[in-house]
Design a protein around this motif. Structure first.
Motif, mmCIF file in Angstrom:
data_model
loop_
_atom_site.group_PDB
_atom_site.id
_atom_site.type_symbol
_atom_site.label_atom_id
_atom_site.label_comp_id
_atom_site.label_asym_id
_atom_site.label_seq_id
_atom_site.Cartn_x
_atom_site.Cartn_y
_atom_site.Cartn_z
ATOM 1 N N GLU A 135 10.587 50.637 69.069
ATOM 2 C CA GLU A 135 10.819 51.001 70.475
ATOM 3 C C GLU A 135 10.932 52.502 70.690
ATOM 4 O O GLU A 135 10.771 52.971 71.812
ATOM 5 C CB GLU A 135 12.071 50.301 70.987
ATOM 6 C CG GLU A 135 11.873 48.808 71.154
ATOM 7 C CD GLU A 135 13.125 48.064 71.542
ATOM 8 O OE1 GLU A 135 14.242 48.622 71.433
ATOM 9 O OE2 GLU A 135 12.984 46.892 71.966
ATOM 10 N N ASN A 136 11.186 53.263 69.624
ATOM 11 C CA ASN A 136 11.280 54.712 69.742
ATOM 12 C C ASN A 136 9.981 55.430 69.395
ATOM 13 O O ASN A 136 9.925 56.662 69.431
ATOM 14 C CB ASN A 136 12.446 55.229 68.896
ATOM 15 C CG ASN A 136 13.762 54.929 69.561
ATOM 16 O OD1 ASN A 136 14.071 55.504 70.602
ATOM 17 N ND2 ASN A 136 14.526 54.018 69.006
ATOM 18 N N ASP A 137 8.945 54.670 69.083
ATOM 19 C CA ASP A 137 7.618 55.241 68.848
ATOM 20 C C ASP A 137 7.070 55.733 70.190
ATOM 21 O O ASP A 137 7.080 54.992 71.171
ATOM 22 C CB ASP A 137 6.707 54.162 68.268
ATOM 23 C CG ASP A 137 5.331 54.671 67.886
ATOM 24 O OD1 ASP A 137 4.792 55.574 68.552
ATOM 25 O OD2 ASP A 137 4.773 54.124 66.921
ATOM 26 N N PRO A 138 6.603 56.974 70.260
ATOM 27 C CA PRO A 138 6.047 57.480 71.522
ATOM 28 C C PRO A 138 4.956 56.599 72.122
ATOM 29 O O PRO A 138 4.851 56.506 73.348
ATOM 30 C CB PRO A 138 5.504 58.861 71.143
ATOM 31 C CG PRO A 138 6.386 59.295 70.019
ATOM 32 C CD PRO A 138 6.653 58.035 69.237
ATOM 33 N N PHE A 139 4.147 55.928 71.303
ATOM 34 C CA PHE A 139 3.138 55.015 71.830
ATOM 35 C C PHE A 139 3.784 53.919 72.674
ATOM 36 O O PHE A 139 3.278 53.551 73.729
ATOM 37 C CB PHE A 139 2.361 54.352 70.690
ATOM 38 C CG PHE A 139 1.127 55.088 70.241
ATOM 39 C CD1 PHE A 139 0.626 56.191 70.907
ATOM 40 C CD2 PHE A 139 0.445 54.650 69.121
ATOM 41 C CE1 PHE A 139 -0.518 56.839 70.483
ATOM 42 C CE2 PHE A 139 -0.703 55.288 68.680
ATOM 43 C CZ PHE A 139 -1.181 56.388 69.373
ATOM 44 N N VAL A 140 4.891 53.389 72.204
ATOM 45 C CA VAL A 140 5.584 52.315 72.904
ATOM 46 C C VAL A 140 6.324 52.868 74.120
ATOM 47 O O VAL A 140 6.228 52.316 75.229
ATOM 48 C CB VAL A 140 6.543 51.562 71.954
ATOM 49 C CG1 VAL A 140 7.368 50.534 72.709
ATOM 50 C CG2 VAL A 140 5.751 50.904 70.823
ATOM 51 N N ILE A 141 7.024 53.970 73.947
ATOM 52 C CA ILE A 141 7.770 54.593 75.053
ATOM 53 C C ILE A 141 6.858 54.899 76.227
ATOM 54 O O ILE A 141 7.207 54.645 77.381
ATOM 55 C CB ILE A 141 8.473 55.886 74.579
ATOM 56 C CG1 ILE A 141 9.618 55.543 73.615
ATOM 57 C CG2 ILE A 141 8.994 56.696 75.767
ATOM 58 C CD1 ILE A 141 10.216 56.753 72.925
ATOM 59 N N GLU A 142 5.663 55.414 75.940
ATOM 60 C CA GLU A 142 4.744 55.861 76.990
ATOM 61 C C GLU A 142 3.815 54.758 77.504
ATOM 62 O O GLU A 142 2.987 55.000 78.378
ATOM 63 C CB GLU A 142 3.908 57.050 76.494
ATOM 64 C CG GLU A 142 4.732 58.255 76.099
ATOM 65 C CD GLU A 142 5.514 58.872 77.255
ATOM 66 O OE1 GLU A 142 5.144 58.659 78.429
ATOM 67 O OE2 GLU A 142 6.509 59.572 76.980
ATOM 68 N N GLY A 143 3.934 53.545 76.953
ATOM 69 C CA GLY A 143 3.120 52.434 77.433
ATOM 70 C C GLY A 143 1.687 52.428 76.928
ATOM 71 O O GLY A 143 0.827 51.752 77.495
ATOM 72 N N ALA A 144 1.420 53.186 75.857
ATOM 73 C CA ALA A 144 0.082 53.193 75.273
ATOM 74 C C ALA A 144 -0.164 51.944 74.424
ATOM 75 O O ALA A 144 -1.282 51.444 74.360
ATOM 76 C CB ALA A 144 -0.108 54.440 74.409
ATOM 77 N N ARG A 145 0.895 51.456 73.804
ATOM 78 C CA ARG A 145 0.817 50.292 72.926
ATOM 79 C C ARG A 145 2.003 49.369 73.176
ATOM 80 O O ARG A 145 3.090 49.820 73.531
ATOM 81 C CB ARG A 145 0.855 50.697 71.443
ATOM 82 C CG ARG A 145 -0.158 51.737 71.011
ATOM 83 C CD ARG A 145 -1.527 51.123 70.766
ATOM 84 N NE ARG A 145 -2.496 52.113 70.352
ATOM 85 C CZ ARG A 145 -2.778 52.389 69.081
ATOM 86 N NH1 ARG A 145 -2.161 51.753 68.112
ATOM 87 N NH2 ARG A 145 -3.680 53.293 68.788
ATOM 88 N N GLY A 146 1.756 48.098 72.949
ATOM 89 C CA GLY A 146 2.846 47.134 72.897
ATOM 90 C C GLY A 146 3.329 47.055 71.464
ATOM 91 O O GLY A 146 2.879 47.816 70.606
ATOM 92 N N TYR A 147 4.229 46.132 71.178
ATOM 93 C CA TYR A 147 4.598 45.912 69.788
ATOM 94 C C TYR A 147 5.042 44.471 69.574
ATOM 95 O O TYR A 147 5.522 43.815 70.489
ATOM 96 C CB TYR A 147 5.682 46.896 69.322
ATOM 97 C CG TYR A 147 7.070 46.604 69.827
ATOM 98 C CD1 TYR A 147 7.943 45.814 69.071
ATOM 99 C CD2 TYR A 147 7.509 47.102 71.037
ATOM 100 C CE1 TYR A 147 9.222 45.542 69.534
ATOM 101 C CE2 TYR A 147 8.780 46.832 71.500
ATOM 102 C CZ TYR A 147 9.633 46.061 70.738
ATOM 103 O OH TYR A 147 10.892 45.786 71.202
ATOM 104 N N GLU A 148 4.832 44.022 68.358
ATOM 105 C CA GLU A 148 5.232 42.692 67.928
ATOM 106 C C GLU A 148 5.683 42.824 66.476
ATOM 107 O O GLU A 148 4.936 43.341 65.638
ATOM 108 C CB GLU A 148 4.034 41.746 68.036
ATOM 109 C CG GLU A 148 4.312 40.340 67.612
ATOM 110 C CD GLU A 148 3.072 39.466 67.711
ATOM 111 O OE1 GLU A 148 2.986 38.529 66.892
ATOM 112 O OE2 GLU A 148 2.208 39.713 68.582
#
Length: 89
Positions: free
Chosen positions: A65-78
């Motif tokens: 959740e602290n990855d910039p990709f996730v923070i900025e909405g570029a990527r989801g995560y599972e």
């Protein structure tokens, strides 16, 4: 320490390109802290994978959740706990 496979599916290719340097810096920081076993992108452009090392699923989730990709909405995560098996040849 447990292993967690974190899939980062593509949500926004433009944002992914924009925030890639911050994402890579974040991964390097977490690698130097001993929280990353491996990482890489999927060659078909659908996203990427990070194998986190953490004490709990909650800790791995916090890393994702602290990855910039996730923070900025570029990527989801599972996230899935991974029972790693390595074979030597």
């Amino acid at each position: 320490m447990k292993y967690y496979a974190c899939f980062l599916p593509m949500l926004d290719a433009q944002k992914s390109q924009t925030f890639r340097p911050q994402h890579l810096d974040y991964l390097e920081q977490k690698r130097s802290e001993g929280n990353i076993f491996a990482n890489g992108r999927f060659v078909d452009g659908s996203g990427g994978l990070v194998i986190y090392m953490a004490e709990s699923e909650e800790a791995a989730k916090s890393l994702a959740e602290n990855d910039p990709f996730v923070i900025e909405g570029a990527r989801g995560y599972e996230i899935h706990e991974w029972d790693i098996v390595i074979t030597g040849k």
